[in-house]
Design an enzyme around this catalytic site. Structure first.
Site, PDB file in Angstrom:
ATOM      1  N   GLN A   1      -6.371  -4.174   9.152  1.00 34.42           N
ATOM      2  CA  GLN A   1      -5.558  -3.162   9.813  1.00 34.42           C
ATOM      3  C   GLN A   1      -4.239  -3.821  10.227  1.00 34.42           C
ATOM      4  O   GLN A   1      -4.180  -5.050  10.406  1.00 34.42           O
ATOM      5  CB  GLN A   1      -6.315  -2.681  11.063  1.00 34.42           C
ATOM      6  CG  GLN A   1      -5.640  -1.596  11.849  1.00 34.42           C
ATOM      7  CD  GLN A   1      -5.391  -0.373  11.001  1.00 34.42           C
ATOM      8  OE1 GLN A   1      -4.387  -0.343  10.267  1.00 34.42           O
ATOM      9  NE2 GLN A   1      -6.254   0.611  11.085  1.00 34.42           N
TER      10      GLN A   1
ATOM     11  N   ALA B   1     -19.294   1.887   5.143  1.00 34.34           N
ATOM     12  CA  ALA B   1     -18.660   1.259   3.977  1.00 34.34           C
ATOM     13  C   ALA B   1     -19.614   0.276   3.290  1.00 34.34           C
ATOM     14  O   ALA B   1     -19.579   0.111   2.077  1.00 34.34           O
ATOM     15  CB  ALA B   1     -17.374   0.557   4.408  1.00 34.34           C
TER      16      ALA B   1
ATOM     17  N   GLU C   1       0.864  -1.189   0.000  1.00 34.32           N
ATOM     18  CA  GLU C   1       0.000   0.000   0.000  1.00 34.32           C
ATOM     19  C   GLU C   1       0.894   1.231   0.000  1.00 34.32           C
ATOM     20  O   GLU C   1       1.865   1.288   0.760  1.00 34.32           O
ATOM     21  CB  GLU C   1      -0.888   0.013   1.255  1.00 34.32           C
ATOM     22  CG  GLU C   1      -1.770   1.252   1.330  1.00 34.32           C
ATOM     23  CD  GLU C   1      -2.414   1.455   2.700  1.00 34.32           C
ATOM     24  OE1 GLU C   1      -3.413   0.779   2.981  1.00 34.32           O
ATOM     25  OE2 GLU C   1      -1.915   2.301   3.473  1.00 34.32           O
TER      26      GLU C   1
ATOM     27  N   HIS D   1      -8.219   3.283  -3.195  1.00 28.88           N
ATOM     28  CA  HIS D   1      -9.155   3.293  -2.070  1.00 28.88           C
ATOM     29  C   HIS D   1     -10.232   4.324  -2.373  1.00 28.88           C
ATOM     30  O   HIS D   1      -9.932   5.416  -2.862  1.00 28.88           O
ATOM     31  CB  HIS D   1      -8.423   3.651  -0.779  1.00 28.88           C
ATOM     32  CG  HIS D   1      -7.461   2.582  -0.353  1.00 28.88           C
ATOM     33  ND1 HIS D   1      -6.821   2.599   0.860  1.00 28.88           N
ATOM     34  CD2 HIS D   1      -7.048   1.453  -0.978  1.00 28.88           C
ATOM     35  CE1 HIS D   1      -6.048   1.520   0.970  1.00 28.88           C
ATOM     36  NE2 HIS D   1      -6.166   0.825  -0.152  1.00 28.88           N
TER      37      HIS D   1
ATOM     38  N   ARG E   1     -15.133   3.574   4.769  1.00 29.09           N
ATOM     39  CA  ARG E   1     -15.923   4.718   5.225  1.00 29.09           C
ATOM     40  C   ARG E   1     -15.070   5.976   5.279  1.00 29.09           C
ATOM     41  O   ARG E   1     -15.501   7.056   4.928  1.00 29.09           O
ATOM     42  CB  ARG E   1     -16.491   4.439   6.625  1.00 29.09           C
ATOM     43  CG  ARG E   1     -17.459   5.502   7.065  1.00 29.09           C
ATOM     44  CD  ARG E   1     -17.731   5.430   8.545  1.00 29.09           C
ATOM     45  NE  ARG E   1     -16.541   5.807   9.323  1.00 29.09           N
ATOM     46  CZ  ARG E   1     -16.502   5.830  10.640  1.00 29.09           C
ATOM     47  NH1 ARG E   1     -17.565   5.469  11.334  1.00 29.09           N
ATOM     48  NH2 ARG E   1     -15.407   6.196  11.274  1.00 29.09           N
ATOM     49  N   GLY E   2     -13.823   5.839   5.731  1.00 24.57           N
ATOM     50  CA  GLY E   2     -12.987   7.012   6.006  1.00 24.57           C
ATOM     51  C   GLY E   2     -13.205   7.449   7.441  1.00 24.57           C
ATOM     52  O   GLY E   2     -14.178   7.052   8.089  1.00 24.57           O
ATOM     53  N   ASP E   3     -12.272   8.257   7.946  1.00 29.63           N
ATOM     54  CA  ASP E   3     -12.381   8.731   9.328  1.00 29.63           C
ATOM     55  C   ASP E   3     -13.092  10.074   9.372  1.00 29.63           C
ATOM     56  O   ASP E   3     -13.259  10.738   8.347  1.00 29.63           O
ATOM     57  CB  ASP E   3     -10.985   8.856   9.948  1.00 29.63           C
ATOM     58  CG  ASP E   3     -10.444   7.487  10.339  1.00 29.63           C
ATOM     59  OD1 ASP E   3     -11.236   6.670  10.850  1.00 29.63           O
ATOM     60  OD2 ASP E   3      -9.247   7.245  10.114  1.00 29.63           O
TER      61      ASP E   3
HETATM   62  P1  FAD Z   1     -17.146   0.679   8.321  1.00 28.65           P
HETATM   63  O1  FAD Z   1     -17.033  -0.709   7.850  1.00 28.65           O
HETATM   64  O2  FAD Z   1     -18.277   1.499   7.803  1.00 28.65           O
HETATM   65  O3  FAD Z   1     -17.199   0.631   9.920  1.00 28.65           O
HETATM   66  C1  FAD Z   1     -17.011   1.818  10.690  1.00 28.65           C
HETATM   67  C2  FAD Z   1     -17.580   1.586  12.091  1.00 28.65           C
HETATM   68  O4  FAD Z   1     -19.014   1.535  12.018  1.00 28.65           O
HETATM   69  C3  FAD Z   1     -17.159   0.254  12.723  1.00 28.65           C
HETATM   70  O5  FAD Z   1     -17.036   0.475  14.115  1.00 28.65           O
HETATM   71  C4  FAD Z   1     -18.324  -0.676  12.452  1.00 28.65           C
HETATM   72  O6  FAD Z   1     -18.453  -1.707  13.408  1.00 28.65           O
HETATM   73  C5  FAD Z   1     -19.499   0.301  12.519  1.00 28.65           C
HETATM   74  N1  FAD Z   1     -20.622  -0.066  11.643  1.00 28.65           N
HETATM   75  C6  FAD Z   1     -20.568  -0.514  10.367  1.00 28.65           C
HETATM   76  N2  FAD Z   1     -21.810  -0.712   9.891  1.00 28.65           N
HETATM   77  C7  FAD Z   1     -22.669  -0.362  10.882  1.00 28.65           C
HETATM   78  C8  FAD Z   1     -24.079  -0.326  10.997  1.00 28.65           C
HETATM   79  N3  FAD Z   1     -24.885  -0.698  10.014  1.00 28.65           N
HETATM   80  N4  FAD Z   1     -24.626   0.093  12.176  1.00 28.65           N
HETATM   81  C9  FAD Z   1     -23.828   0.476  13.232  1.00 28.65           C
HETATM   82  N5  FAD Z   1     -22.473   0.454  13.162  1.00 28.65           N
HETATM   83  C10 FAD Z   1     -21.909   0.059  12.004  1.00 28.65           C
HETATM   84  N6  FAD Z   1      -9.082   5.782   5.502  1.00 28.65           N
HETATM   85  C11 FAD Z   1      -9.014   6.739   4.540  1.00 28.65           C
HETATM   86  O7  FAD Z   1      -9.510   7.848   4.739  1.00 28.65           O
HETATM   87  N7  FAD Z   1      -8.366   6.487   3.345  1.00 28.65           N
HETATM   88  C12 FAD Z   1      -7.807   5.295   3.071  1.00 28.65           C
HETATM   89  O8  FAD Z   1      -7.238   5.116   1.989  1.00 28.65           O
HETATM   90  C13 FAD Z   1      -7.887   4.252   4.050  1.00 28.65           C
HETATM   91  N8  FAD Z   1      -7.364   3.027   3.818  1.00 28.65           N
HETATM   92  C14 FAD Z   1      -7.521   2.025   4.748  1.00 28.65           C
HETATM   93  C15 FAD Z   1      -7.051   0.742   4.465  1.00 28.65           C
HETATM   94  C16 FAD Z   1      -7.193  -0.289   5.385  1.00 28.65           C
HETATM   95  C17 FAD Z   1      -6.699  -1.677   5.059  1.00 28.65           C
HETATM   96  C18 FAD Z   1      -7.795  -0.027   6.654  1.00 28.65           C
HETATM   97  C19 FAD Z   1      -7.912  -1.121   7.675  1.00 28.65           C
HETATM   98  C20 FAD Z   1      -8.257   1.255   6.954  1.00 28.65           C
HETATM   99  C21 FAD Z   1      -8.138   2.281   6.004  1.00 28.65           C
HETATM  100  N9  FAD Z   1      -8.621   3.577   6.251  1.00 28.65           N
HETATM  101  C22 FAD Z   1      -8.541   4.548   5.289  1.00 28.65           C
HETATM  102  C23 FAD Z   1      -9.198   3.908   7.560  1.00 28.65           C
HETATM  103  C24 FAD Z   1     -10.723   3.697   7.611  1.00 28.65           C
HETATM  104  O9  FAD Z   1     -11.373   4.587   6.731  1.00 28.65           O
HETATM  105  C25 FAD Z   1     -11.152   3.945   9.049  1.00 28.65           C
HETATM  106  O10 FAD Z   1     -10.676   2.934   9.890  1.00 28.65           O
HETATM  107  C26 FAD Z   1     -12.629   4.182   9.269  1.00 28.65           C
HETATM  108  O11 FAD Z   1     -12.796   4.688  10.601  1.00 28.65           O
HETATM  109  C27 FAD Z   1     -13.504   2.941   9.153  1.00 28.65           C
HETATM  110  O12 FAD Z   1     -13.609   2.529   7.859  1.00 28.65           O
HETATM  111  P2  FAD Z   1     -14.372   1.153   7.480  1.00 28.65           P
HETATM  112  O13 FAD Z   1     -14.423   1.097   6.029  1.00 28.65           O
HETATM  113  O14 FAD Z   1     -13.799   0.034   8.229  1.00 28.65           O
HETATM  114  O15 FAD Z   1     -15.848   1.524   8.068  1.00 28.65           O
END
Ligand code: FAD
Length: 317
Positions: free
Chosen positions: A210, A144, A18, A94, A124-126
């Site tokens: 992660q 996401a 990455e 991404h 989803r992003g932070d």
């Molecule tokens: P989600 O899967 O949407 O989950 C986010 C939170 O919401 C989790 O706690 C989950 O349990 C909860 N949740 C999900 N669905 C529901 C629901 N229906 N109801 C209630 N709660 C729910 N960030 C960037 O900005 N750019 C990047 O390029 C990037 N690359 C990454 C690559 C990897 C391999 C990883 C592990 C992370 C990356 N991130 C990146 C960080 C990521 O965007 C953050 O960790 C973000 O906070 C969560 O993203 P997610 O896609 O896991 O979210």
């Protein structure tokens, strides 16, 4: 080629990386400099992260504060195109929910499709720093899993404008993120895994994790996933510890633990060069354990550390 096809066709564990776009204003050469030392290990695919805008306040004449939007690391799509053009290696851009309406996501996906890109990692992003908790764009996605759903709809030829005729479906292989030590917002691991399962049920075809430093946590995570019927390939994400400072910063940034054994070894080091040696040795052991466990691929977070990844990969591949 799709990540899942690489996995299916493999004869041994794959190697992938990455990379982060350079800071705005910097040259793309830093990307090539990160990839070049790793070409010997034939990366099957290269992920390129996406970074949304942040807001800062600039002091203007008369003492007024102006809220200004800045993007520190733009260029994800351009970098993907440059990698395909220069190296003919598959890329995984991404894509994130944050800052995007559904229409903007659709347009971004059309660009990626026209570039011949077969993969996306849907995230989803932070939250942006000034907001504290994640707030979706009006008309954008909250999780996401909703983004996965939109990509799947486009793969089936459903665009947002209903009146389109003779549409060309996209054909993205969709990856999603998984957290062996749970996502920091989730109240517990099972809650998080249920949401991970939703992403897979919506159409995600593989999971990238992660970073983690305790291999047992990854193995337990995979076992829990399988128990919950999450059966897609799970790719471990690996980061090499290279400075003493990282042993306190990484847990805060990524909500992960540093195993006591590793911490004790790092504490004994008097220079970061020594920490790097410890980190490399640790990652070599992790990689070997993961291969023994049967992972399909080792995915390395480069973070400007290609030389250290090279030292690990040369002992593992
Ligand atoms: P989600 O899967 O949407 O989950 C986010 C939170 O919401 C989790 O706690 C989950 O349990 C909860 N949740 C999900 N669905 C529901 C629901 N229906 N109801 C209630 N709660 C729910 N960030 C960037 O900005 N750019 C990047 O390029 C990037 N690359 C990454 C690559 C990897 C391999 C990883 C592990 C992370 C990356 N991130 C990146 C960080 C990521 O965007 C953050 O960790 C973000 O906070 C969560 O993203 P997610 O896609 O896991 O979210």
């Amino acid at each position: 080629m799709k990540v899942t096809e690489h996995i299916k066709n493999r004869t041994s564990p794959l190697f992938s990386i990455e990379i982060l776009p350079p800071l705005k204003g910097k040259s793309i050469q830093s990307i090539f400099d990160a990839i070049d030392p790793l070409l010997d290990f034939k990366p099957s695919f290269i992920d390129v992260t996406y970074h949304r805008e942040e807001y800062v306040y600039k002091k203007r004449e008369g003492g007024f504060l102006e809220k200004v939007s800045i993007r520190k690391r733009p260029g994800t799509v351009g970098i993907c195109a440059a990698i395909i053009n220069k190296y003919k290696i598959d890329v995984v851009p991404h894509i994130i929910c944050g800052g995007f309406t559904r229409e903007e996501t659709e347009n971004a996906l059309i660009d990626l499709h026209f570039l011949g890109i077969d993969n996306v990692l849907a995230l989803r992003g932070d939250a942006i720093k000034s907001e504290g908790t994640f707030v979706p764009e009006p008309g954008g996605h909250h999780y996401a899993q909703d983004l996965v759903k939109q990509v799947v709809r486009m793969n089936k030829g459903h665009y947002m404008e209903e009146d389109l005729v003779e549409v060309a479906p996209t054909s993205f292989c969709i990856g999603v993120a998984g957290y062996p030590e749970k996502h920091f917002e989730a109240p517990n691991l099972i809650f998080d895994l249920k949401n991970l399962k939703r992403k897979v049920e919506e159409g995600a075809e593989y999971i990238v994790t992660q970073m983690f430093f305790d291999t047992r946590k990854f193995i337990e995570f995979v076992n829990e996933c399988r128990k919950m019927d999450i059966n897609v390939p799970i790719i471990p994400g690996l980061k090499i510890l290279t400075t003493k400072k990282q042993s306190t910063i990484l847990p805060k940034l990524f909500n992960i633990d540093i195993p006591q054994d590793l911490l004790e070894q790092v504490d004994k080091c008097s220079t970061d060069a020594q920490v790097k040696d410890v980190g490399i040795e640790w990652c070599i052991n992790q990689s070997k354990e993961l291969i023994k466990f049967g992972v399909p691929c080792l995915h390395f977070y480069t973070m400007g550390q290609s030389d250290t990844i090279r030292r690990v990969a040369s002992k593992v591949f």
